[in-house]
Scaffold this motif. Sequence first.
Motif: not given
Length: 704
Positions: A380, A385-386, A388-390, A408-409, A411-413, A447
């Motif tokens: 966790e 970093d979400i 960064w990914l978005e 946590k994954f 929470s990505i939009n 998600f």
Amino acid sequence: MLVFDVIFNNGELGRHFDCLAWLSISQKFVVNNLLREILYSVKPDERNKKRTTRDDELTSELEEYLAQRRYLIVLDDVWEVDLWESLRKALPDGNYASRVLITTRIVDVARAADRNSTPYKLRHLDENESLTLLFQKANIPIGESGVQFRTDLNDVARQLTKMCAYLPLALIVLGSILSRRERTKNAWQRVHDTLDWHDEKAKRCSEVLLLSYVELPYHLKPCFLYFASFPEDHEISANHVIRMWIAEGFIPRDGRGNMEERAQNILDELLQRSLVQVIKKSWDGKCKTCRVHDLVRDMAVHEARQENFFTLFTKEDDDIQLSTQKVRRAMLQCSPPTNFGIHSKFARSLLLFEPYEYKLNFSGFRLLKVLSIVRVHFQENKFIDIIWLEGLIHLRYLGFRYCQLPLKFFSINFSYLKNLETVDFKGTDLSYASRIGTIYFFFKSIFLHSLWKVPSLRHVNFGYLLYGLPGRWSVPLRLASNEDHHKNIQKLKIGLFTARRCVKERWQNLKALLKQTKHLFFLHIVGDNHVPLLSEGTRDLSCHKTIQSLHLNGKWEDDLCVLNLEMLPTNLAKLTLFESGLNGDPMPVLERLQSLTILRLREYSFIGTKLTCSEGGFPRLQKLELIRLPHVSHWDIEKGAMPRLSHLKMIRLNCLQVLPELQNVPTLQNIVLDQDLYEISGRPDNQYKIRHILSVRQMKISGY
């Protein structure tokens, strides 16, 4: 080894062994991965379950399972003496005549495996065998005796085989090159003169391999080099690499057919040129998984580095800091230092293979088109970093294959990733899902809702991401039904999990969704135990001419328990029915599907007592599985039925006491039976029915 590979896969060994497994061993093997692959080979159902990563637990499970069975394990291309000691405990000798076969290029490895026997050394091909192989690969007839060659090509062909040192790999690749040249002595002589033959055997082989790359058309070269980004001896999913090619921009976005079809044509050409080897084929005969020979891969890695096509980081590399290099594509195939940071302004692709349980600090990479992470176990507090990914707005391919992801994954939009085409979570699991309750369902809804809003989406593979919950691997219908972004979807697995009173509404939503999917060829509908799977809405399925593969999992409505053609797509090639509860014999309807190639009736899909296959029925059927149909007591097969059937599996047909008229299916080559039916097949009154069949194999069943 090519000869033994054919023997291993033709089914004949199934007569003698309960379990079979073949593993290709790379120079950088991981014992845990090998144990898991052996387990998956001998217990295929385990591949769809969450697996432990501890060596001792896998060893104990394998030892217990194999202790009472006769097995054959092939460890192909072993490089390390210590490998056998690492696996020995998991492979018990229970006095059942089990065997472990090790192939290696190193004599010390063979001797260490068994001090009491002399290793068998494969002989080199002789001149006639080499000429035969060369002419076969060049697509030139060699005569019925196998030694009658083209007289005008004999001299130059003998020079070529001699210069190849009679090495099969060099001859195969060289033959593929010659197949594209004129069949004249001068054309073949020019190939001979092109190569530098004045070196040792390995160099001679390398020269042939390099020529095969140099002669590739321009559009094939990047696709071939991409194979070198995978670890040595890695079994590569054809769909996986094709979707990465598309994301990279290697496949033109205009032309005949869709991009997947054009990419498939490229893969087929690389296979025909013997640069890539098929491991498994799919139901429609296409390549399902493949690999490249290690010598071919070495050549591809060298060329990729020379052309700055990608930068490959392995354990041998001292400096693995990406920030100091202007890399176009970065492939990381090692476990990095604990504080390893990944940051680059220039890379378009980032592929990570198996850096277990390390914190990976990502930054930069704003131009990424491909992000593929395989077998990373995230905690966790050590996840990407979400934000960064978005921010990867150019991303087309996002893959977390066989990973362990934290909450946590979710929470990505995905709505930020406007160009995303493929989301691949095959084999991936959600950590601690059972402990987070309603929070998990809340995040999952957000998600999935954001994912289905991505207009460019083409492929979604959820793997085990929804593991342990109703509808795993599938998309809840209520989240997927009201968006207008599904026209590019080609494969869809969707869940119908709702109260009985809402069934009609859900089927209306499904009909609306299917109307949007103009290119859909694979459809998998999953129901639950409380709601009938099918209603009147499914009668529209026959209108979907693009659907070739259909899997229906769940009980049907009582008024639909007699099958009719109105329920099925007209061009269906593959059909699986699971727990349908059909009362009437489905064969008279199904045998009228002119394109049906594979049929699987499983787990109470039919609850009647008699099946009938009539003359002329199932004109293209090649594979048939009847599994756990406990009430079937009789199966009639008329002459001329199933004229192309080659593979048959019959498991848990508990009331069937006499084999059907299998002598009426002369094309049948392989049968797999459970223990009871295998014993029935051995009775004198049944022998004439199976005398023509190449392989009749018993499968020991667990889990039924």
